[in-house]
Design a protein around this motif. Structure first.
Motif, mmCIF file in Angstrom:
data_model
loop_
_atom_site.group_PDB
_atom_site.id
_atom_site.type_symbol
_atom_site.label_atom_id
_atom_site.label_comp_id
_atom_site.label_asym_id
_atom_site.label_seq_id
_atom_site.Cartn_x
_atom_site.Cartn_y
_atom_site.Cartn_z
ATOM 1 N N HIS A 179 0.120 11.840 10.376
ATOM 2 C CA HIS A 179 1.339 11.673 9.597
ATOM 3 C C HIS A 179 1.576 12.953 8.784
ATOM 4 O O HIS A 179 0.714 13.381 8.011
ATOM 5 N N PHE A 180 2.763 13.551 8.953
ATOM 6 C CA PHE A 180 3.077 14.803 8.264
ATOM 7 C C PHE A 180 4.585 14.871 8.054
ATOM 8 O O PHE A 180 5.361 14.063 8.590
ATOM 9 N N SER A 181 5.028 15.839 7.262
ATOM 10 C CA SER A 181 6.451 16.049 6.987
ATOM 11 C C SER A 181 6.740 17.538 6.892
ATOM 12 O O SER A 181 5.842 18.346 6.603
ATOM 13 N N THR A 182 8.020 17.896 7.116
ATOM 14 C CA THR A 182 8.469 19.282 7.012
ATOM 15 C C THR A 182 9.816 19.318 6.310
ATOM 16 O O THR A 182 10.622 18.391 6.422
ATOM 17 N N GLN A 183 10.072 20.404 5.592
ATOM 18 C CA GLN A 183 11.359 20.650 4.951
ATOM 19 C C GLN A 183 11.454 22.129 4.593
ATOM 20 O O GLN A 183 10.456 22.734 4.184
ATOM 21 N N TYR A 184 12.672 22.676 4.746
ATOM 22 C CA TYR A 184 12.872 24.097 4.435
ATOM 23 C C TYR A 184 13.643 24.221 3.122
ATOM 24 O O TYR A 184 14.655 23.552 2.906
ATOM 25 N N ASP A 185 13.137 25.092 2.256
ATOM 26 C CA ASP A 185 13.765 25.339 0.957
ATOM 27 C C ASP A 185 14.645 26.584 1.087
ATOM 28 O O ASP A 185 14.150 27.723 1.141
ATOM 29 N N LEU A 186 15.963 26.388 1.176
ATOM 30 C CA LEU A 186 16.890 27.507 1.320
ATOM 31 C C LEU A 186 16.978 28.354 0.061
ATOM 32 O O LEU A 186 17.323 29.546 0.134
ATOM 33 N N LEU A 187 16.692 27.790 -1.091
ATOM 34 C CA LEU A 187 16.782 28.532 -2.341
ATOM 35 C C LEU A 187 15.684 29.578 -2.454
ATOM 36 O O LEU A 187 15.922 30.705 -2.907
ATOM 37 N N ASN A 189 13.521 30.299 0.310
ATOM 38 C CA ASN A 189 13.232 30.826 1.657
ATOM 39 C C ASN A 189 11.763 30.608 2.059
ATOM 40 O O ASN A 189 11.034 31.554 2.392
ATOM 41 N N TYR A 190 11.321 29.389 2.016
ATOM 42 C CA TYR A 190 10.001 29.076 2.578
ATOM 43 C C TYR A 190 10.012 27.672 3.158
ATOM 44 O O TYR A 190 10.814 26.816 2.778
ATOM 45 N N LEU A 191 9.106 27.491 4.121
ATOM 46 C CA LEU A 191 8.959 26.215 4.809
ATOM 47 C C LEU A 191 7.826 25.418 4.163
ATOM 48 O O LEU A 191 6.737 25.948 3.931
ATOM 49 N N ILE A 192 8.088 24.142 3.883
ATOM 50 C CA ILE A 192 7.090 23.263 3.275
ATOM 51 C C ILE A 192 6.546 22.330 4.345
ATOM 52 O O ILE A 192 7.314 21.633 5.025
ATOM 53 N N VAL A 193 5.228 22.336 4.513
ATOM 54 C CA VAL A 193 4.546 21.432 5.451
ATOM 55 C C VAL A 193 3.592 20.560 4.636
ATOM 56 O O VAL A 193 2.704 21.085 3.940
ATOM 57 N N ARG A 194 3.770 19.279 4.750
ATOM 58 C CA ARG A 194 2.940 18.330 3.992
ATOM 59 C C ARG A 194 2.123 17.491 4.959
ATOM 60 O O ARG A 194 2.666 16.808 5.828
ATOM 61 N N VAL A 195 0.800 17.618 4.846
ATOM 62 C CA VAL A 195 -0.126 16.826 5.658
ATOM 63 C C VAL A 195 -0.505 15.594 4.841
ATOM 64 O O VAL A 195 -1.143 15.701 3.781
ATOM 65 N N ILE A 196 -0.128 14.428 5.360
ATOM 66 C CA ILE A 196 -0.265 13.205 4.567
ATOM 67 C C ILE A 196 -1.553 12.469 4.910
ATOM 68 O O ILE A 196 -2.431 12.291 4.060
ATOM 69 N N GLU A 197 -1.690 12.036 6.148
ATOM 70 C CA GLU A 197 -2.876 11.251 6.520
ATOM 71 C C GLU A 197 -3.023 11.223 8.035
ATOM 72 O O GLU A 197 -2.132 11.643 8.781
ATOM 73 N N ALA A 198 -4.160 10.705 8.483
ATOM 74 C CA ALA A 198 -4.430 10.465 9.905
ATOM 75 C C ALA A 198 -5.101 9.106 10.020
ATOM 76 O O ALA A 198 -5.698 8.597 9.059
ATOM 77 N N ILE A 254 8.946 32.392 5.207
ATOM 78 C CA ILE A 254 9.506 32.809 6.480
ATOM 79 C C ILE A 254 11.022 32.589 6.440
ATOM 80 O O ILE A 254 11.484 31.601 5.864
ATOM 81 N N PRO A 255 11.827 33.519 6.976
ATOM 82 C CA PRO A 255 13.283 33.319 6.996
ATOM 83 C C PRO A 255 13.669 32.078 7.799
ATOM 84 O O PRO A 255 12.938 31.651 8.708
ATOM 85 N N PHE A 256 14.824 31.532 7.465
ATOM 86 C CA PHE A 256 15.244 30.284 8.086
ATOM 87 C C PHE A 256 15.452 30.435 9.596
ATOM 88 O O PHE A 256 15.008 29.591 10.377
ATOM 89 N N LEU A 257 16.121 31.517 10.013
ATOM 90 C CA LEU A 257 16.365 31.714 11.445
ATOM 91 C C LEU A 257 15.057 31.925 12.205
ATOM 92 O O LEU A 257 14.910 31.491 13.348
#
Length: 464
Positions: A179-187, A189-198, A254-257
């Motif tokens: 179980h994980f999640s992702t979201q990009y912060d445009l303000l 300019n970085y990608l957030i990766v959240r490792v929740i559980e297995a 990392i840049p969004f593109l």
């Protein structure tokens, strides 16, 4: 105008008509019809007599030789084409005669020798000759040399993975889910990766029989954005559980593109203190398939990984040799993604440098110990006395250990640079240093296991 003006024009102007004593463009006897051509320009005042006589002779012979002087291609064509060519020649000759008659009425005008314009007619079609292409003769063995068995093996089942659902993958491989999640912060300019559980991870498998507790795993997760596997991150180790809860958050600048072109790879690894860590399974997700700005949570089934063991880490070194002083200088700059040796606080790594002459250990030095990190920065320099005549027989053995207070230090990885190098990258670094005296040469090196180094380098067998 008066008589005096006309006499002066007759004597001074070369364009005056001698018949009527008027200018040629005013008199009626010098006017040309529509078919005649008037040629003006800065010509000589008088045409030589010998050129006029030769012109008259050419006039008489032009009509007789007009057809006989046709090109060979025109003589071989059909009567219709020959007739059209003859008409063209006649029109050309008529134009010449009209110009000549104009010149005869203008004695002061120069003679222009205009040759007949010949219009060639394309004859028979020429045969098109294609250039000869030298083709290489292939034997059946040449085709099989390009054959790649891995593309047709039963193990390469990536196409099957795409067609299966998570439930089908889970029932087929039974490696658990992540179980994980992702979201990009445009303000920022970085990608957030959240490792929740297995959950439902399989029990550990010990290949060498050294694992004592075979009922539970010690899992952790490594995160990277393919194709870049060097700049990876990893969670902490969860002790003795098949359903670990991580709840850890990581950011990738990392840049969004560029993030949309990457693939998120999550690898679940089983920590083993007494042997190399084993890969349980992996999850890969192309970030172009998801809405990064909106983000989301996913439960993904783990699939088998072609890499059964994790990498040991990398070491950045700098070498420099001073031939006048006979000194070999070594800089230990940093290391990254070292194998974790302590389950609770990562690792306490340090580097041991050993100088070997031939097959004899002569000097040993080591760096300071960095606490609780797998990405240590050292920036420490060491110098060894090596005469130039002995340099070709020298070897440097670099070994990374994890400090352990209760028992012996934990071996992480090793490389050998010099006479008995452990691989092509190490040999290349040594040759670059020899060819660049007094200049520091930096290079990253991937750590190897003790068994791999002992198998290819005799210098590794001489150290502890």
């Amino acid at each position: 105008q008066g008589l005096l003006a006309r006499i002066s024009d007759l004597l001074l102007c070369r364009w005056t008509c001698r018949n009527c004593c008027q200018k040629c463009f005013d008199c009626s006897c010098c006017q040309t019809n529509e078919d005649e051509v008037e040629i003006l320009g800065p010509f000589p005042a008088q045409t030589p007599a010998w050129l006029i006589s030769s012109q008259n002779e050419d006039k008489d012979g032009d009509s007789d030789n007009a057809i006989s002087e046709l090109p060979p291609t025109l003589q071989d064509v059909s009567p219709d084409r020959r007739r059209s060519s003859s008409d063209t020649s006649r029109s050309t000759y008529s134009l010449t005669r009209r110009i000549s008659s104009l010149e005869s009425r203008r004695p002061s005008s120069p003679l222009i020798d205009i040759k007949p314009i010949e219009f060639g007619i394309i004859g028979a079609k020429k045969e098109i000759v294609q250039p000869t292409i030298l083709r290489k003769t292939y034997t059946p063995d040449d085709y099989f040399r390009k054959f790649e068995p891995r593309l047709y093996s039963l193990d390469s089942n990536s196409d099957d993975m795409d067609s299966l659902t998570d439930e089908e993958i889970l029932s087929k491989y039974q490696l658990g889910m992540l179980h994980f999640s992702t979201q990009y912060d445009l303000l920022h300019n970085y990608l957030i990766v959240r490792v929740i559980e297995a959950k439902d991870l399989p029990p550990p498998i010990s290949y060498d029989g050294s694992r004592q507790d075979m009922a539970h795993s010690n899992p952790y997760v490594k995160i990277c954005l393919l194709p870049d596997q060097k700049n990876s991150k990893q969670t902490g180790v969860k002790r003795k559980t098949q359903n670990p809860v991580f709840e850890e958050r990581y950011t990738f600048e990392i840049p969004f593109l560029e993030a949309q072109r990457r693939t998120l790879l999550l690898t679940v690894v089983d920590f083993d203190k007494f042997s190399r860590h084993c890969v349980i399974g992996k999850v890969s997700m192309p970030l172009s398939d998801v809405d990064l700005v909106k983000g989301g949570h996913w439960w993904k089934a783990l699939v088998p990984s072609s890499q059964n063991e994790v990498e040991l880490g990398e070491l950045l070194l700098s070498l420099n040799y001073l031939p006048s002083a006979g000194r070999l200088n070594v800089d230990i700059i940093r290391a990254k993604q070292l194998l974790q040796t302590d389950m609770s606080q990562g690792s306490d790594p340090f580097v041991k440098i050993q100088l070997v002459h031939g097959l004899k250990l002569t000097k040993t030095k080591k760096t300071s110990c960095m606490r609780g990190t797998i990405d240590p920065f050292y920036n420490e320099s060491f110098s060894f006395k090596v005469p130039q005549e002995e340099l070709e027989n020298a070897s440097l053995v670099f070994t990374v250990y994890g400090h352990n207070v209760k028992s012996s230090n934990d071996f992480i990885g090793r490389i050998v640079i010099g006479q008995y190098s452990t691989g092509a990258p190490e040999s290349n670094h040594w040759r670059r240093m020899l060819s660049a005296h007094r200049t520091a040469v930096e290079q990253w090196h991937s750590l190897r296991s003790r068994e791999d180094c002992d198998r290819v380098s005799p210098a590794s067998l001489e150290v502890t």
